[in-house]
Motif scaffolding. Structure first.
Motif, PDB file in Angstrom:
ATOM      1  N   ASN A 127       6.177  16.580   5.954  1.00  0.00           N
ATOM      2  CA  ASN A 127       7.071  15.358   6.506  1.00  0.00           C
ATOM      3  C   ASN A 127       6.479  14.387   5.685  1.00  0.00           C
ATOM      4  O   ASN A 127       5.255  14.329   5.149  1.00  0.00           O
ATOM      5  CB  ASN A 127       6.762  15.094   7.981  1.00  0.00           C
ATOM      6  CG  ASN A 127       7.105  16.407   8.495  1.00  0.00           C
ATOM      7  OD1 ASN A 127       8.446  16.679   9.145  1.00  0.00           O
ATOM      8  ND2 ASN A 127       6.109  17.131   9.078  1.00  0.00           N
ATOM      9  N   HIS A 128       7.274  13.257   5.313  1.00  0.00           N
ATOM     10  CA  HIS A 128       6.849  12.221   4.372  1.00  0.00           C
ATOM     11  C   HIS A 128       7.508  11.032   4.884  1.00  0.00           C
ATOM     12  O   HIS A 128       8.691  10.975   5.436  1.00  0.00           O
ATOM     13  CB  HIS A 128       6.795  12.319   3.035  1.00  0.00           C
ATOM     14  CG  HIS A 128       8.195  12.247   2.448  1.00  0.00           C
ATOM     15  ND1 HIS A 128       8.944  13.488   2.664  1.00  0.00           N
ATOM     16  CD2 HIS A 128       8.989  11.262   1.923  1.00  0.00           C
ATOM     17  CE1 HIS A 128      10.345  13.176   2.158  1.00  0.00           C
ATOM     18  NE2 HIS A 128      10.040  11.772   1.738  1.00  0.00           N
ATOM     19  N   SER A 135       2.172  11.389   3.534  1.00  0.00           N
ATOM     20  CA  SER A 135       2.491  12.811   4.196  1.00  0.00           C
ATOM     21  C   SER A 135       1.998  12.746   5.806  1.00  0.00           C
ATOM     22  O   SER A 135       0.803  12.166   6.072  1.00  0.00           O
ATOM     23  CB  SER A 135       1.543  14.114   3.402  1.00  0.00           C
ATOM     24  OG  SER A 135       2.344  14.047   2.135  1.00  0.00           O
ATOM     25  N   ILE A 141       5.182  14.941  14.181  1.00  0.00           N
ATOM     26  CA  ILE A 141       6.619  14.670  14.484  1.00  0.00           C
ATOM     27  C   ILE A 141       6.552  15.195  16.027  1.00  0.00           C
ATOM     28  O   ILE A 141       7.226  14.359  16.921  1.00  0.00           O
ATOM     29  CB  ILE A 141       7.334  15.707  13.727  1.00  0.00           C
ATOM     30  CG1 ILE A 141       7.355  15.378  12.128  1.00  0.00           C
ATOM     31  CG2 ILE A 141       8.866  15.568  14.213  1.00  0.00           C
ATOM     32  CD1 ILE A 141       7.985  14.171  11.737  1.00  0.00           C
ATOM     33  N   LYS A 158      10.204  11.489   7.508  1.00  0.00           N
ATOM     34  CA  LYS A 158      11.388  12.592   7.403  1.00  0.00           C
ATOM     35  C   LYS A 158      10.803  13.670   7.088  1.00  0.00           C
ATOM     36  O   LYS A 158       9.900  13.896   6.352  1.00  0.00           O
ATOM     37  CB  LYS A 158      12.345  11.826   6.199  1.00  0.00           C
ATOM     38  CG  LYS A 158      13.657  12.863   6.080  1.00  0.00           C
ATOM     39  CD  LYS A 158      14.525  12.474   5.146  1.00  0.00           C
ATOM     40  CE  LYS A 158      15.575  13.284   4.903  1.00  0.00           C
ATOM     41  NZ  LYS A 158      15.307  14.839   4.256  1.00  0.00           N
ATOM     42  N   PRO A 159      11.462  14.643   7.787  1.00  0.00           N
ATOM     43  CA  PRO A 159      10.778  16.227   7.511  1.00  0.00           C
ATOM     44  C   PRO A 159      11.303  16.566   6.019  1.00  0.00           C
ATOM     45  O   PRO A 159      12.432  16.057   5.614  1.00  0.00           O
ATOM     46  CB  PRO A 159      11.915  17.021   8.428  1.00  0.00           C
ATOM     47  CG  PRO A 159      12.073  16.033   9.640  1.00  0.00           C
ATOM     48  CD  PRO A 159      12.224  14.573   8.949  1.00  0.00           C
ATOM     49  N   ASP A 160      10.167  17.188   5.243  1.00  0.00           N
ATOM     50  CA  ASP A 160      10.543  17.620   4.066  1.00  0.00           C
ATOM     51  C   ASP A 160      11.677  18.904   3.988  1.00  0.00           C
ATOM     52  O   ASP A 160      11.262  20.001   3.590  1.00  0.00           O
ATOM     53  CB  ASP A 160       9.514  18.020   3.446  1.00  0.00           C
ATOM     54  CG  ASP A 160       8.672  16.805   2.831  1.00  0.00           C
ATOM     55  OD1 ASP A 160       9.121  15.816   3.234  1.00  0.00           O
ATOM     56  OD2 ASP A 160       7.322  17.204   2.230  1.00  0.00           O
TER      57      ASP A 160
END
Ligand code: NAD
Length: 245
Positions: A127-128, A135, A141, A158-160
């Protein structure tokens, strides 16, 4: 020759194997797929919006809080562990050159020990921050409530994971194409081949040996050497003892 013996024979004769998989590879780990009879898309959405829509970039942007409620509820399967399919592929890579090209985002291939894993749609494990790029692990989360914010700059984390409307990474596509072109055996399993452009990548395999292992019939416009209708974990469990050291 029965189907299991034929599959083990193809694997034993291959030098460079590409395994192209989808959500069906993880259903035996308890993670629902999208398009099976009991898949996520067969359920009425708890949020009043179809799940397919909730997985889009525009939904993430316009309804970020509801996106995360849905995402924590249905996309994170924290307790899932690798099944026989993930473990078989990790063991096989000790004997052969095996590249896994996966549409899955659950990280179970790596958890099983596989190293050559190309994640077309990213991973829930990474996630970043959309603002500063910091990161964050999955635990950040899970531990957060509502919208997760960056502790460094206050941006949204935001999740990658590649959402609908988002492009695939050029680097990832290139790595997948290189692996497919070097392969002499392509095993396609646990995918409906409905998600583009991921599914079109199999057109870049130019060898003769394509194996399809799936619960249901899937549309595929290439000549297939072997087709097995069954559960991938069960199929690979039966093949494992027939693989030569
Ligand atoms: P899909 O849901 O469209 O299709 C899954 C296919 O796998 C179906 O054809 C089904 O019959 C088959 N299947 C289910 N269980 C199986 C089993 N045990 N053995 C053999 N076949 C089995 O999945 P898709 O084609 O991967 O496309 C859906 C998208 O959803 C992908 O982009 C993926 O990122 C995402 N997704 C990922 C996960 C995950 O990471 N585990 C879970 C759900 C969805």
């Amino acid at each position: 020759m029965d189907l299991i013996t034929s599959l083990s024979d193809l694997i034993n004769r291959a030098h460079h194997i590409v395994f192209f998989g989808g959500a069906g590879v993880s259903t035996e780990s308890g993670i629902p797929d999208f398009r099976s009879q009991n898949g996520l898309y067969s359920l009425k959405s708890k949020y009043g919006v179809p799940y397919e829509v909730m997985l889009s970039h525009s939904y993430f942007e316009s309804n970020t809080a509801t996106f995360f409620a849905f995402y924590r509820d249905l996309m994170i399967n924290e307790n899932a562990v690798p099944n026989s399919a993930h473990l078989f592929l990790a063991h096989l890579a000790e004997k052969k050159d095996v590249t896994i090209i996966t549409q899955n985002i659950d990280g179970l291939h790596q958890m099983a020990g596989s190293r050559k894993v190309i994640e077309l749609h990213g991973s829930i494990q990474r996630n970043h921050c959309v603002k500063c790029g910091k990161s964050f692990p999955l635990s950040a989360i899970i531990a957060s409530h509502g919208i997760p914010f960056c502790d460094q700059c206050g941006g949204v984390i935001k999740p990658d994971v590649v959402l609908y409307e988002e492009p695939l990474s050029d680097v990832i596509i290139t790595r997948a194409l290189i692996a497919l072109q070097a392969a002499d055996l392509l095993i396609i399993a646990g995918t409906s081949l409905n998600v583009y452009p991921a599914s079109s990548l199999i057109n870049y395999f130019f060898g003769n040996n394509i194996v399809v292992i799936n619960k249901d019939d899937i549309p595929i416009n290439k000549p297939i050497k072997l087709k097995i209708n069954g559960k991938i974990g069960e199929v690979f469990s039966r093949v494992e003892s027939l693989i030569k050291p």
